[in-house]
Scaffold this motif. Structure first.
Motif, short mmCIF file in Angstrom:
data_model
loop_
_atom_site.label_atom_id
_atom_site.label_comp_id
_atom_site.label_asym_id
_atom_site.label_seq_id
_atom_site.Cartn_x
_atom_site.Cartn_y
_atom_site.Cartn_z
N LEU A 153 -25.97 13.70 -21.92
CA LEU A 153 -25.05 14.80 -21.65
C LEU A 153 -24.34 14.62 -20.31
CD1 LEU A 153 -27.20 17.85 -22.89
CD2 LEU A 153 -25.20 16.83 -24.01
N ILE A 154 -25.11 14.23 -19.29
CA ILE A 154 -24.51 14.04 -17.97
C ILE A 154 -23.52 12.88 -17.99
CG2 ILE A 154 -25.01 13.42 -15.57
CD1 ILE A 154 -27.70 14.87 -15.89
N LEU A 155 -23.91 11.77 -18.67
CA LEU A 155 -23.05 10.59 -18.73
C LEU A 155 -21.76 10.92 -19.50
CD1 LEU A 155 -23.20 7.68 -17.71
CD2 LEU A 155 -24.02 7.02 -19.98
N SER A 156 -21.88 11.68 -20.57
CA SER A 156 -20.70 12.07 -21.34
C SER A 156 -19.77 12.94 -20.51
CB SER A 156 -21.12 12.83 -22.61
OG SER A 156 -21.96 12.02 -23.42
N PHE A 157 -20.37 13.86 -19.75
CA PHE A 157 -19.55 14.73 -18.89
C PHE A 157 -18.83 13.90 -17.83
CE2 PHE A 157 -19.23 17.08 -14.88
CZ PHE A 157 -18.37 18.09 -15.28
N LEU A 158 -19.53 12.93 -17.20
CA LEU A 158 -18.90 12.10 -16.17
C LEU A 158 -17.77 11.26 -16.76
CD1 LEU A 158 -22.01 10.89 -14.12
CD2 LEU A 158 -20.30 12.59 -13.45
N PHE A 159 -18.02 10.68 -17.96
CA PHE A 159 -16.99 9.87 -18.59
C PHE A 159 -15.74 10.70 -18.92
CE2 PHE A 159 -14.91 8.02 -22.31
CZ PHE A 159 -14.74 6.72 -21.90
N PHE A 160 -15.95 11.90 -19.48
CA PHE A 160 -14.83 12.76 -19.83
C PHE A 160 -14.09 13.22 -18.57
CE2 PHE A 160 -13.05 17.00 -20.71
CZ PHE A 160 -12.23 16.69 -21.78
N ALA A 161 -14.85 13.56 -17.53
CA ALA A 161 -14.22 14.04 -16.29
C ALA A 161 -13.41 12.93 -15.62
CB ALA A 161 -15.29 14.57 -15.34
N SER A 162 -13.97 11.72 -15.57
CA SER A 162 -13.24 10.61 -14.94
C SER A 162 -12.01 10.22 -15.76
CB SER A 162 -14.16 9.40 -14.76
OG SER A 162 -14.62 8.93 -16.03
N LEU A 163 -12.11 10.34 -17.09
CA LEU A 163 -10.95 10.04 -17.93
C LEU A 163 -9.84 11.06 -17.70
CD1 LEU A 163 -9.61 8.38 -20.16
CD2 LEU A 163 -10.79 9.86 -21.84
N MET A 164 -10.18 12.34 -17.62
CA MET A 164 -9.18 13.37 -17.36
C MET A 164 -8.57 13.20 -15.98
SD MET A 164 -8.92 15.23 -20.09
CE MET A 164 -9.10 13.65 -20.93
N PHE A 165 -9.43 12.81 -15.04
CA PHE A 165 -8.92 12.59 -13.67
C PHE A 165 -7.93 11.43 -13.65
CE2 PHE A 165 -9.75 10.87 -9.27
CZ PHE A 165 -9.03 11.84 -8.62
N LEU A 166 -8.21 10.38 -14.43
CA LEU A 166 -7.29 9.23 -14.51
C LEU A 166 -5.98 9.62 -15.20
CD1 LEU A 166 -6.74 6.17 -14.17
CD2 LEU A 166 -7.85 5.85 -16.41
N LEU A 167 -6.07 10.40 -16.30
CA LEU A 167 -4.87 10.75 -17.06
C LEU A 167 -3.98 11.73 -16.30
CD1 LEU A 167 -6.36 11.12 -20.67
CD2 LEU A 167 -5.05 9.20 -19.72
N PHE A 168 -4.56 12.70 -15.63
CA PHE A 168 -3.75 13.74 -14.99
C PHE A 168 -3.43 13.45 -13.52
CE2 PHE A 168 -5.64 15.99 -18.58
CZ PHE A 168 -4.53 16.62 -19.11
N GLN A 169 -4.29 12.72 -12.86
CA GLN A 169 -4.06 12.45 -11.43
C GLN A 169 -3.51 11.05 -11.22
OE1 GLN A 169 -4.32 14.55 -8.90
NE2 GLN A 169 -3.66 12.97 -7.43
N GLY A 170 -4.17 10.06 -11.91
CA GLY A 170 -3.72 8.67 -11.75
C GLY A 170 -4.03 8.14 -10.37
N GLY A 171 -3.56 6.95 -10.11
CA GLY A 171 -3.77 6.36 -8.81
C GLY A 171 -4.96 5.41 -8.76
N LYS A 172 -5.11 4.77 -7.58
CA LYS A 172 -6.16 3.77 -7.40
C LYS A 172 -7.55 4.38 -7.43
CE LYS A 172 -7.30 -0.08 -4.35
NZ LYS A 172 -6.94 -0.80 -3.10
N LEU A 173 -7.72 5.55 -6.80
CA LEU A 173 -9.03 6.20 -6.77
C LEU A 173 -9.49 6.57 -8.16
CD1 LEU A 173 -11.40 7.47 -5.27
CD2 LEU A 173 -10.01 9.55 -5.00
N ALA A 174 -8.62 7.15 -8.97
CA ALA A 174 -8.98 7.56 -10.33
C ALA A 174 -9.31 6.34 -11.18
CB ALA A 174 -7.84 8.36 -10.94
#
Length: 415
Positions: A17-38
């Protein structure tokens, strides 16, 4: 208040559950924020997820193992009170890194008692390892080792992966025994002319050789079988036929109410096993009366197979008898014959046992009481002196180590 400790399966579900949440959160962060950090954060989460998921194919389910067993004292025989040294040689196929290996091997007694042996091993670069452990002192009985289980975790301790190997093995822990080199009163017979003549015929040998046996300390040089000794490399003695085959019937009391502790009953079983081995060594026909939940009434016979059959019974006996000793003897009346030695192994010191000894004497048999005593001195010694005054053989046995000295022999304990 007891703290809740999650199981391996519960920890795995929580980690998923935690790993799924982290994967989904990092994916959303990459899609909506973008950039090197994401991008970096998403790559790290993907690598971590791949490592944790691929650990399932680490090869633990295909683990191979070989079990090696030896007695802790270096011999192949196992007697009560001894330990076993067990070695598991393990190899895990595959290349996926395994930080350590958790091992559990279970020892099962015939009564259902289970002892789990747990440990951990760090595998070498060839993914091999050895797990060596020593069992606690074992009680007599039948034991088995069935399945060895293995487990490994990732470096974070989130997921646990298991495997097992079926390695069936069974062994028997015999009652503890001690060597009885000589029984003075049995050889000399303390009960008058009639008993002396019977015993004399039992001990008198003919000139006809009946076979070859192991050398017993004290045998004359004329008895040594030199050809067999040279051929085998161990001392052998000639066995001659006897005019009359001596007989001994061991009556083991299994009434729980007569024993003050489990140690007393174990002492009684060890005494019975030692007498059985003593009789077999000297070509004495030995019988056994053991009345309980699993009763045995064995007619006196000689030979190693007969000894093995009686010893197998002594391995499993428990203090579960419910019949009086007199009733057990009456049920086995056909086993007794004039001139036989009847040995009663019991802690009982009462009028019922005294009546039983008198009954044995009236049947023209030799009566002997081996009194199992918890401590030296006290009523046991008084009882033994009373038996001697009545003309019966009686001995107080406090420990197994003193049995040969009480009967008039040596003190060598079997290993």
């Amino acid at each position: 208040m007891r703290l809740f400790k999650p199981t391996a399966a519960q920890r795995g579900r929580q980690a998923t559950l935690i790993l799924s949440f982290l994967f989904f959160a990092s994916l959303m962060f990459l899609l909506f924020q973008g950039g090197k950090l994401a991008s970096t954060l998403f790559a790290v989460v993907c690598l971590l997820s791949a490592y944790l998921v691929l650990g399932k194919w680490s090869g633990i389910r295909r683990t191979q193992a070989v079990r090696e067993i030896s007695a802790a004292d270096g011999t192949g025989k196992v007697q009560a009170g001894q330990s076993l040294q067990i070695k598991l040689k393990i190899q895990v196929p595959g290349v996926w890194p395994i930080p350590y290996l958790l091992i559990e091997d279970e020892l099962v007694r015939s009564s259902g008692e289970r002892t789990a042996m747990k440990g951990s091993v760090v595998l070498n670069w060839m993914r091999r390892g050895e797990f060596v452990y020593k069992t606690p002192p074992l009680r007599r009985g039948h034991y088995s080792l069935e399945r060895a289980e293995f487990a490994t975790e990732d470096v974070f301790g989130l997921y646990e992966h298991k495997g097992s190997v079926h390695l069936p093995y069974g062994f028997v822990v015999m009652p503890q025994m001690i060597e009885i080199r000589h029984w003075a009163q049995f050889s000399q017979s303390p009960r008058g002319a009639r008993h002396h003549s019977v015993t004399a015929r039992m001990q008198r040998e003919t000139t006809q050789i009946n076979g070859v046996r192991e050398y017993i300390h004290g045998d004359r040089l004329s008895r040594v079988h030199w050809n067999a000794t040279a051929r085998t490399g161990t001392w052998k003695s000639k066995e001659f036929e006897r005019e009359t085959l001596p007989k001994m019937v061991i009556v083991l009391d299994r009434s729980k109410q007569n024993y003050g502790s489990p140690a007393e009953f174990e002492l009684a079983v060890s005494v019975a096993a030692s007498l059985l081995h003593f009789g077999t060594q000297r070509n004495i026909a030995v019988g056994l009366v053991s009345s309980g939940r699993e009763s045995l009434m064995a007619v006196p016979k000689t030979g190693g197979r007969h000894e093995d059959a009686l010893m197998d019974h002594l391995v499993e006996v428990e203090p579960d008898g419910f019949r009086p000793l007199q009733q057990a003897v009456n049920n086995a009346d056909g086993m007794f014959s004039p001139g036989a030695l009847v040995v009663y192994i019991t802690p009982a010191k009462n009028s019922d046992l005294l009546s039983l000894l008198h009954w044995t004497d009236k049947q023209r048999m030799l009566a002997c009481h081996l009194c199992i005593c918890g401590a030296k001195g006290g009523p046991a010694d008084v009882w033994v002196r009373r038996l001697h005054s009545l003309g019966f053989m009686g001995y107080g046995v406090h420990t197994l180590a003193e049995l040969p000295a009480v009967l008039g022999g040596g003190t060598k304990i079997y290993a």
